[in-house]
Design an enzyme around this catalytic site. Sequence first.
Site, PDB file in Angstrom:
ATOM      1  N   HIS A  24       8.039   8.993  -3.346  1.00 55.04           N
ATOM      2  CA  HIS A  24       8.046  10.185  -2.144  1.00 55.04           C
ATOM      3  C   HIS A  24       6.853  11.478  -3.071  1.00 55.04           C
ATOM      4  O   HIS A  24       6.332  12.003  -2.575  1.00 55.04           O
ATOM      5  CB  HIS A  24       9.278  10.815  -1.884  1.00 55.04           C
ATOM      6  N   ASP A 116       8.339  15.169   4.738  1.00 55.70           N
ATOM      7  CA  ASP A 116       8.353  14.212   3.683  1.00 55.70           C
ATOM      8  C   ASP A 116       9.686  13.614   5.243  1.00 55.70           C
ATOM      9  O   ASP A 116      10.369  14.154   5.535  1.00 55.70           O
ATOM     10  CB  ASP A 116       9.154  13.455   3.138  1.00 55.70           C
ATOM     11  N   TRP A 356       6.569   0.986  -1.607  1.00 52.02           N
ATOM     12  CA  TRP A 356       5.871   1.039  -1.088  1.00 52.02           C
ATOM     13  C   TRP A 356       4.471   1.634  -2.589  1.00 52.02           C
ATOM     14  O   TRP A 356       2.957   0.961  -1.650  1.00 52.02           O
ATOM     15  CB  TRP A 356       5.306   1.896  -0.189  1.00 52.02           C
ATOM     16  N   ASP A 377      12.681  -1.146   1.329  1.00 58.95           N
ATOM     17  CA  ASP A 377      11.620  -1.366   2.597  1.00 58.95           C
ATOM     18  C   ASP A 377      10.731  -2.643   1.959  1.00 58.95           C
ATOM     19  O   ASP A 377      10.047  -3.349   2.513  1.00 58.95           O
ATOM     20  CB  ASP A 377      10.597  -0.579   2.599  1.00 58.95           C
ATOM     21  N   GLN A 378      11.635  -3.129   0.394  1.00 59.64           N
ATOM     22  CA  GLN A 378      10.630  -4.253  -0.574  1.00 59.64           C
ATOM     23  C   GLN A 378      10.813  -6.071  -0.146  1.00 59.64           C
ATOM     24  O   GLN A 378       9.804  -6.303  -0.192  1.00 59.64           O
ATOM     25  CB  GLN A 378      11.357  -3.895  -1.529  1.00 59.64           C
TER      26      GLN A 378
HETATM   27  N1  UDP Z   1       4.784   3.998 -11.857  1.00 61.54           N
HETATM   28  C1  UDP Z   1       4.681   4.633 -13.199  1.00 61.54           C
HETATM   29  N2  UDP Z   1       5.036   3.602 -14.353  1.00 61.54           N
HETATM   30  C2  UDP Z   1       5.509   2.782 -14.411  1.00 61.54           C
HETATM   31  C3  UDP Z   1       6.791   2.235 -13.298  1.00 61.54           C
HETATM   32  C4  UDP Z   1       5.524   3.377 -11.907  1.00 61.54           C
HETATM   33  O1  UDP Z   1       3.801   5.626 -13.104  1.00 61.54           O
HETATM   34  O2  UDP Z   1       5.471   2.483 -15.298  1.00 61.54           O
HETATM   35  C5  UDP Z   1       4.452   4.901 -11.056  1.00 61.54           C
HETATM   36  C6  UDP Z   1       4.115   4.065  -9.933  1.00 61.54           C
HETATM   37  O3  UDP Z   1       2.333   3.918 -10.210  1.00 61.54           O
HETATM   38  C7  UDP Z   1       4.056   4.105  -8.637  1.00 61.54           C
HETATM   39  C8  UDP Z   1       5.517   4.683  -8.596  1.00 61.54           C
HETATM   40  O4  UDP Z   1       5.146   5.343 -10.034  1.00 61.54           O
HETATM   41  O5  UDP Z   1       3.439   5.567  -8.361  1.00 61.54           O
HETATM   42  C9  UDP Z   1       6.840   3.720  -8.666  1.00 61.54           C
HETATM   43  O6  UDP Z   1       6.923   4.304  -7.107  1.00 61.54           O
HETATM   44  P1  UDP Z   1       6.848   2.928  -5.282  1.00 61.54           P
HETATM   45  O7  UDP Z   1       7.052   3.599  -4.365  1.00 61.54           O
HETATM   46  O8  UDP Z   1       6.298   1.530  -6.359  1.00 61.54           O
HETATM   47  O9  UDP Z   1       8.784   2.044  -6.590  1.00 61.54           O
HETATM   48  P2  UDP Z   1       9.789   3.494  -6.407  1.00 61.54           P
HETATM   49  O10 UDP Z   1       9.954   3.929  -7.432  1.00 61.54           O
HETATM   50  O11 UDP Z   1      10.362   3.855  -4.947  1.00 61.54           O
HETATM   51  O12 UDP Z   1      10.639   2.292  -5.524  1.00 61.54           O
END
Ligand code: UDP
Length: 464
Positions: A24, A116, A356, A377-378
């Site tokens: 976020h 947010d 997302w 939401d996946q």
């Molecule tokens: N990300 C990263 N390195 C990693 C894995 C994920 O920088 O090794 C970042 C990715 O670029 C994204 C965020 O972590 O911006 C993950 O957000 P997402 O909404 O896909 O998933 P969440 O972590 O919220 O489940």
Amino acid sequence: MEKEKEDGAYKAHCVVVPFPTQGHINPMLQFSKRLERKGLKVTLVTTKSFQNRSSSQSTSIALETISDGYDDGGMVVAESTEDYLDRFREIGSRTLTEVIHKLSDSGHRVDGIVYDAFMPWPLDVAKGFGIVGVPFFTQSCAVNNIYCHVHQGLLKVPPSTDETLLPGVRVPLRASDMPSFVSAPSQYPAFLRMVVDQFSNVDKADWIFCNTFYELEVEEADWMLKFWPLRTIGPTIPSMYLDKRHEDDKEYGFSLFKPNSDACMTWLNDRPKGSVAYVSFGSLAELGAEQMEELAWGLKNSNICFLWVVREKEATKLPSGFAEAIKEKGLVISWCPQLEVLANEAIGCFVTHCGWNSTLEALSSGVPMVAVPQWTDQSTNAKYIMDVWKMGLRAKADEEGIMRRQEIENCVREIMEGERGKEIKKNAWKWKELARKAVDEGGSSDRNIDEFIAKLVQHEHVAS
Ligand code: UDP
């Protein structure tokens, strides 16, 4: 035309308040940088608990902190999600009010708050000050529309087992395509309340921002536009991975984990174009041990090179003997610079939970996806990736909800080597181009951001 700020003078001042998790903060920080480039002063407000845990802060944006009531650990140390959200509302409202006063007293009067939508309460703070208040929806418009139907009592939870065609969602959804908070509400009552409450006060908001772009979700955005002044402002990705207007804008700037950048980029640079599957489940998802094992052997059996992000806490679930078995073909790391990885020519597909941000990042990089959704939401993102945007395949789960090794192997190979893969790659490139156009000068998202700035400037003039 964009006007850069001159001699520290700025057009107006916007406070941006993200929900304090990695997925976020990234998009809202990026959005803040876009506003700043266009001449606004932006102050990003994080929580003390996030600040204490985050590992890098290389950003030009001014920072302030508020308290969520759990300064020593945030949500993970709260008794329950419900307790966390209630306390955050109470302490957060008070400390955000103090921050706005403090900024004003130091000569930086605030003209608007973008917050947010997971936390509806900053709108009351904004209205208390008589300034502009805009919720920022960090999920897709399709997902927001589903939660909106629940809020309005038009979709019962859990939904029926038949397919449901909802207004504003262009494909019929089975229960398993719905967000998990809707399809399994008893498992996540506090999260369901949180996502549905995003709509509790939107009638009072000046605008609604959504981190998507119009061309990606035309029908979804048009539906919401019937009721509220929605503005699509995404994808919120550093400029150098999209429109390339700002050469120094290459990173998000905040991270909860430390990336093994050198190790993984060196490894990738040695691989041929399009030959590597990149695998990541984001910052939060916890895979079951059985799912982890199936995924591990599916990747290995595909015989395709892979780079897999397994967060430190998850690493114990890797099957024994795996590290030895994959020495030739695979690299497992604990965190990587995902944008840089996706932009690397060696990457041929992205095996992902379909968070997302990851979805938008893959789409903006033109990388096809193998969707292995876990929760929140996946599943809905996965449905759109396969059936609407046609830029990936969704791995099918068996009756126990596990995506088996054969299925993972088939999906990866189909995209990397199969006939369907060719069409999917073509579509991925189409979306990359449309995403770039949306944020580039004069594109749909760029125009919406300009319109917001004009509104804040108007407020600045009326207030001074
Ligand atoms: N990300 C990263 N390195 C990693 C894995 C994920 O920088 O090794 C970042 C990715 O670029 C994204 C965020 O972590 O911006 C993950 O957000 P997402 O909404 O896909 O998933 P969440 O972590 O919220 O489940």
